[in-house]
Design a protein around this motif. Structure first.
Motif, mmCIF file in Angstrom:
data_model
loop_
_atom_site.group_PDB
_atom_site.id
_atom_site.type_symbol
_atom_site.label_atom_id
_atom_site.label_comp_id
_atom_site.label_asym_id
_atom_site.label_seq_id
_atom_site.Cartn_x
_atom_site.Cartn_y
_atom_site.Cartn_z
ATOM 1 N N UNK A 1 0.853 -1.183 0.000
ATOM 2 C CA UNK A 1 0.000 0.000 0.000
ATOM 3 C C UNK A 1 0.892 1.237 0.000
ATOM 4 N N UNK A 2 0.727 2.115 -0.948
ATOM 5 C CA UNK A 2 1.336 3.439 -0.879
ATOM 6 C C UNK A 2 0.705 4.344 -1.927
ATOM 7 N N UNK A 3 0.436 5.568 -1.541
ATOM 8 C CA UNK A 3 -0.180 6.567 -2.420
ATOM 9 C C UNK A 3 -1.418 5.991 -3.115
ATOM 10 N N UNK A 4 -2.312 5.427 -2.321
ATOM 11 C CA UNK A 4 -3.465 4.737 -2.911
ATOM 12 C C UNK A 4 -4.380 5.702 -3.664
ATOM 13 N N UNK A 5 -4.318 6.997 -3.349
ATOM 14 C CA UNK A 5 -5.144 7.972 -4.066
ATOM 15 C C UNK A 5 -4.731 8.110 -5.526
ATOM 16 N N UNK A 6 -3.518 7.678 -5.875
ATOM 17 C CA UNK A 6 -3.022 7.779 -7.254
ATOM 18 C C UNK A 6 -3.307 6.524 -8.077
ATOM 19 N N UNK A 7 -4.015 5.582 -7.503
ATOM 20 C CA UNK A 7 -4.276 4.318 -8.210
ATOM 21 C C UNK A 7 -5.041 4.590 -9.508
ATOM 22 N N UNK A 8 -4.584 3.981 -10.597
ATOM 23 C CA UNK A 8 -5.236 4.143 -11.894
ATOM 24 C C UNK A 8 -4.664 5.252 -12.748
#
Length: 380
Positions: A238-245
């Motif tokens: 898990x890291x920088x999950x807001x940037x997924x996609x």
């Protein structure tokens, strides 16, 4: 005559040190790729290709040997560690090389000590950690600053920054098994910039990390059991999950339908008395994912440790302890809504497991050795 003799001796030493065979073993480090401490991987690099040979044993005479066919400059040899509570001696390098020697402790019989560090962006003074005489050193991500700064843009298989990390603490890594966890910086192959660029910034597969370190399972996620103490360690991605996609995506999928979630769910179906889960994302952010599914799984364990924030923190939610640790611990603070202890200190986590009492102590410690916060837990 004496001058001639001295000159000849100096010339011999210079020629020896300059020859390709002299001191070709550059560095050595220890990891585990099996799921328990009964085996250990001895890794090292050489300047030129050579055989992968480890001599080892509980005395300085070694007595045993591990070998892999062929030649390489990056060497990984797994050896059995069958005797507990012992100091093992080892030597790496083919017969035509000047060997590099070291020692390590096998699985203890009474007390297990494990340190967790994170945000290893500078050469922090680890004197206090070394004095703790830990049996395992783990991380909660961001073991290096980036790959591209040393390797150039887009190079996924360059592990120079990891080699430099080993070189910064040669004795520590030569004597203490190391089990790192991924952060976003560990696979940053291009500058991040102000907005997502056309090409991916991160190597999601963590190619260099997985080549350099021998770890269990997929290596980007892994679990490791010390059954004598009833403890399981689990590494999640898990890291920088807001940037997924986006092209800023750095970690693997973490949705309820993901491989990672289902894998962790299967591990927690029959949890050990102690389960310590480690990752590199803000605790409050990840426990709300999968409609709270991650937190429900975390609750079956003992503690979660992240290296996301640059501070020291302990929070408690539904009886579960969430920690944040950072060797660079004097950054901006953004407390967990359930925070119980918060410090602006360069810090690490020390976990101490007592086999007889079936208990564990979790200390947040500053780099000068001071205990900032202590938590006592019993096995479930």
């Amino acid at each position: 005559m004496l001058r001639t003799f001295i000159a000849a001796g100096l010339m011999f030493i210079w020629q020896l040190s300059s020859s390709p065979a002299f001191a070709q073993v550059e560095r050595a480090w220890l990891t585990h790729r099996s799921h328990d401490p009964s085996k250990i991987v001895v890794s090292w690099t050489t300047k030129t290709p050579s055989e992968s040979v480890v001599r080892f044993g509980v005395t300085k005479d070694f007595g045993q040997e591990g070998r892999i066919a062929g030649t390489s400059t990056l060497h990984h040899v797994e050896i059995p560690v069958t005797e507990k509570g012992k100091t093992y001696h080892y030597s790496v390098g083919a017969a035509d090389l000047v060997p590099l020697t070291g020692t390590f402790k096998s699985c203890p019989t009474d007390e297990l000590r494990v340190a967790v560090v994170a945000n290893w962006h500078a050469k922090a003074d680890l004197t206090a950690l070394v004095k703790d005489d830990v049996h395992l050193l783990m991380t909660a991500g961001d073991n290096i600053t980036s790959l591209w700064q040393k390797c150039g843009d887009g190079k996924k298989d360059c592990f120079l920054p990891y080699a430099e990390l080993i070189d910064a603490y040669p004795e520590l890594f030569r004597s203490t098994p190391f089990m790192p966890v991924l952060g976003n910086h560990d696979r940053e192959i291009r500058p991040r910039g102000d907005k997502p660029p056309a090409e991916p910034v991160y190597d999601i597969d963590a190619t260099a990390f997985r080549q350099f370190f021998e770890l269990p399972d997929d290596e980007w996620k892994w679990h490791f059991d010390v059954s004598d103490f009833g403890v399981r360690f689990v590494a999640l991605d898990f890291n920088h999950i807001a940037d997924f996609g986006t092209t800023w995506q750095t970690c693997h999928d973490f949705s309820r339908e993901s491989e990672q979630f289902k894998w962790y769910e299967s591990l927690m179906a029959k949890p050990s008395p102690f389960v310590v889960t480690i990752y590199n994302e803000r605790n409050g952010s990840i426990r709300s994912q999968a409609k709270g599914g991650w937190h429900e799984l975390f609750r079956k364990g003992t503690a979660c440790i992240t290296g996301f924030g640059h501070f020291a923190e302990r929070a408690e939610v539904d009886g579960l302890h969430y920690f944040d640790t950072s060797l660079n611990g004097k950054g901006n603070k953004y407390p967990d809504p359930k925070s119980n202890a918060l410090f602006s200190e360069d810090n690490y986590v020390l976990l101490t497991f007592n086999r007889e009492k079936k208990s564990a102590t979790i200390d947040l410690k500053s780099l000068d050795g001071k205990v900032l916060d202590r938590t006592e837990v019993q096995g479930k």
